[in-house]
Scaffold this active site. Sequence first.
Site, PDB file in Angstrom:
ATOM      1  N   LYS A   1      43.214  44.918  40.640  1.00 29.35           N
ATOM      2  CA  LYS A   1      44.037  46.061  40.219  1.00 29.35           C
ATOM      3  C   LYS A   1      44.458  45.986  38.741  1.00 29.35           C
ATOM      4  O   LYS A   1      45.364  46.691  38.306  1.00 29.35           O
ATOM      5  CB  LYS A   1      45.290  46.252  41.079  1.00 29.35           C
ATOM      6  CG  LYS A   1      45.079  46.335  42.579  1.00 29.35           C
ATOM      7  CD  LYS A   1      43.896  47.145  42.996  1.00 29.35           C
ATOM      8  CE  LYS A   1      44.008  48.602  42.705  1.00 29.35           C
ATOM      9  NZ  LYS A   1      42.726  49.304  43.027  1.00 29.35           N
TER      10      LYS A   1
ATOM     11  N   LYS B   1      40.713  54.699  41.852  1.00 22.81           N
ATOM     12  CA  LYS B   1      41.139  54.109  40.579  1.00 22.81           C
ATOM     13  C   LYS B   1      42.027  55.115  39.879  1.00 22.81           C
ATOM     14  O   LYS B   1      41.577  56.230  39.573  1.00 22.81           O
ATOM     15  CB  LYS B   1      39.937  53.772  39.689  1.00 22.81           C
ATOM     16  CG  LYS B   1      38.901  52.901  40.360  1.00 22.81           C
ATOM     17  CD  LYS B   1      39.434  51.506  40.671  1.00 22.81           C
ATOM     18  CE  LYS B   1      38.418  50.707  41.477  1.00 22.81           C
ATOM     19  NZ  LYS B   1      38.908  49.398  41.888  1.00 22.81           N
ATOM     20  N   GLY B   2      43.283  54.717  39.691  1.00 23.61           N
ATOM     21  CA  GLY B   2      44.252  55.631  39.101  1.00 23.61           C
ATOM     22  C   GLY B   2      44.898  56.485  40.185  1.00 23.61           C
ATOM     23  O   GLY B   2      45.174  57.651  39.974  1.00 23.61           O
ATOM     24  N   ARG B   3      45.122  55.877  41.354  1.00 29.77           N
ATOM     25  CA  ARG B   3      45.750  56.640  42.440  1.00 29.77           C
ATOM     26  C   ARG B   3      47.270  56.631  42.249  1.00 29.77           C
ATOM     27  O   ARG B   3      47.829  55.728  41.612  1.00 29.77           O
ATOM     28  CB  ARG B   3      45.347  56.106  43.816  1.00 29.77           C
ATOM     29  CG  ARG B   3      45.592  54.653  44.079  1.00 29.77           C
ATOM     30  CD  ARG B   3      45.656  54.382  45.579  1.00 29.77           C
ATOM     31  NE  ARG B   3      44.381  54.273  46.257  1.00 29.77           N
ATOM     32  CZ  ARG B   3      43.667  53.163  46.377  1.00 29.77           C
ATOM     33  NH1 ARG B   3      44.062  52.049  45.800  1.00 29.77           N
ATOM     34  NH2 ARG B   3      42.542  53.150  47.054  1.00 29.77           N
ATOM     35  N   PRO B   4      47.971  57.650  42.804  1.00 29.87           N
ATOM     36  CA  PRO B   4      49.427  57.682  42.671  1.00 29.87           C
ATOM     37  C   PRO B   4      50.057  56.489  43.377  1.00 29.87           C
ATOM     38  O   PRO B   4      49.540  56.032  44.400  1.00 29.87           O
ATOM     39  CB  PRO B   4      49.824  58.994  43.367  1.00 29.87           C
ATOM     40  CG  PRO B   4      48.573  59.671  43.774  1.00 29.87           C
ATOM     41  CD  PRO B   4      47.419  58.752  43.595  1.00 29.87           C
ATOM     42  N   HIS B   5      51.146  55.999  42.826  1.00 25.38           N
ATOM     43  CA  HIS B   5      51.855  54.873  43.448  1.00 25.38           C
ATOM     44  C   HIS B   5      53.016  55.390  44.295  1.00 25.38           C
ATOM     45  O   HIS B   5      53.633  56.386  43.935  1.00 25.38           O
ATOM     46  CB  HIS B   5      52.415  53.942  42.357  1.00 25.38           C
ATOM     47  CG  HIS B   5      51.347  53.183  41.641  1.00 25.38           C
ATOM     48  ND1 HIS B   5      51.611  52.273  40.638  1.00 25.38           N
ATOM     49  CD2 HIS B   5      49.997  53.200  41.771  1.00 25.38           C
ATOM     50  CE1 HIS B   5      50.479  51.762  40.196  1.00 25.38           C
ATOM     51  NE2 HIS B   5      49.486  52.308  40.857  1.00 25.38           N
TER      52      HIS B   5
ATOM     53  N   ARG C   1      47.616  42.831  33.857  1.00 21.74           N
ATOM     54  CA  ARG C   1      48.456  44.022  33.830  1.00 21.74           C
ATOM     55  C   ARG C   1      49.853  43.594  34.281  1.00 21.74           C
ATOM     56  O   ARG C   1      49.968  42.610  35.034  1.00 21.74           O
ATOM     57  CB  ARG C   1      47.835  45.017  34.821  1.00 21.74           C
ATOM     58  CG  ARG C   1      48.531  46.319  35.029  1.00 21.74           C
ATOM     59  CD  ARG C   1      47.788  47.071  36.123  1.00 21.74           C
ATOM     60  NE  ARG C   1      48.281  48.419  36.299  1.00 21.74           N
ATOM     61  CZ  ARG C   1      47.883  49.239  37.272  1.00 21.74           C
ATOM     62  NH1 ARG C   1      46.966  48.828  38.142  1.00 21.74           N
ATOM     63  NH2 ARG C   1      48.369  50.448  37.388  1.00 21.74           N
TER      64      ARG C   1
ATOM     65  N   GLY D   1      42.302  46.641  36.256  1.00 18.60           N
ATOM     66  CA  GLY D   1      41.485  47.575  35.478  1.00 18.60           C
ATOM     67  C   GLY D   1      40.067  47.029  35.332  1.00 18.60           C
ATOM     68  O   GLY D   1      39.321  47.390  34.413  1.00 18.60           O
ATOM     69  N   THR D   2      39.676  46.168  36.276  1.00 18.66           N
ATOM     70  CA  THR D   2      38.387  45.463  36.173  1.00 18.66           C
ATOM     71  C   THR D   2      37.196  46.417  36.315  1.00 18.66           C
ATOM     72  O   THR D   2      36.181  46.256  35.657  1.00 18.66           O
ATOM     73  CB  THR D   2      38.293  44.360  37.234  1.00 18.66           C
ATOM     74  OG1 THR D   2      38.542  44.929  38.530  1.00 18.66           O
ATOM     75  CG2 THR D   2      39.319  43.264  36.991  1.00 18.66           C
TER      76      THR D   2
END
Length: 342
Positions: free
Chosen positions: A100, A305-309, A181, A102-103
């Site tokens: 998580k 990738k880049g899903r809402p938290h 991160r 950004g790989t």
Amino acid sequence: MAGSGGLPGGAGGSQGTVGGPGAALRASRAPLLFAALVLGAYCLCALPGRCPPAGRVPAPAPARAEPPRASRSPGAPGLPVASGSGRRRFPQALIVGVKKGGTRALLEFLRLHPDIRALGSEPHFFDRCYERGLAWYRSLMPRTLDGQITLEKTPSYFVTREAPRRIHSMSPATKLIVVVRNPVTRAISDYAQTLSKTPGLPSFGALAFRRGLGPVDTAWSAVRIGLYAQHLDNWLRHFPLSRFLFVSGERLVSDPAGELGRVQDFLGLKRVVTDKHFYFNATKGFPCLKKAQGSGRPHCLGKSKGRPHPRVPEAVVQRLRAFYRPFNRKFYQMTGQDFGWD
Ligand code: A3P
């Protein structure tokens, strides 16, 4: 009060009205049973994975079915090469972490470089599939020409105790890239991923702390992965610091070309991937590629990738931030880089 405490959707209500005290007891246990089932499912998901059966691991990389590239050695444009030639080699560079961080973005961006050939899937060789042997591992790799770099990424290597020793015995010259991160955001991102596969999971706070707001649960992998200094300590027993490049997951989003520049330098490659390759996609909220490798069309990473938290209470975030602070400081000292998380 017929349905109170029961399962939504009417089942609890009907039990409460017709079943007598036994049914009421069953109904009152239903939420507990449900929670136990969810936790059980979650624990199964969270178990360290096994090497999948032979048919389900990445197949040996096929020869590239693309038009020949206009490059043969680093920084030598204009020399066409035949596709599918070259040899399968062990990776000279690995993206070893972190989950998580950004790989995937880093791998996708690096693949634009003509002198990088990367495996698309995660082979998990140094953590789960080591007993298959090095020859098997090499057979998965794409073919490369002299001067090209073979790359793979498996983010769980960074937190696998045996991985540094195993990688060192493959080659002590392996270059190691770690995308890091803010560990608090990373943990929430990790949780968001698990939640998407296991709806009904206890809250982030309930998993991060023991007994309500008790001590931080470092046994929970979402927390443990963020103890970067501890994991790095294990790696430094086998590799010198000079063999590592630490990529900021935050800058990979705010300035992808800048971070890619550092990575290309570290790999000894000409800076081919630059800001002309990226655009900011306002809908996605992330940088995307103007032209994807292979298709030539604009390309953003997928939905996962880049899903809402999920929303996490500020008090939980602050406690976790305070918990990580000394570990982050140690990590900054060890790497000589301040990632600005505190
Ligand atoms: P979130 O989904 O929590 O936002 P990994 O590939 O290691 O699993 O990392 C996933 C994370 O990559 C995403 O976490 C996202 O923040 C980050 N990321 C970095 N650059 C991105 C990009 N260009 N597009 C989508 N996600 C990106």
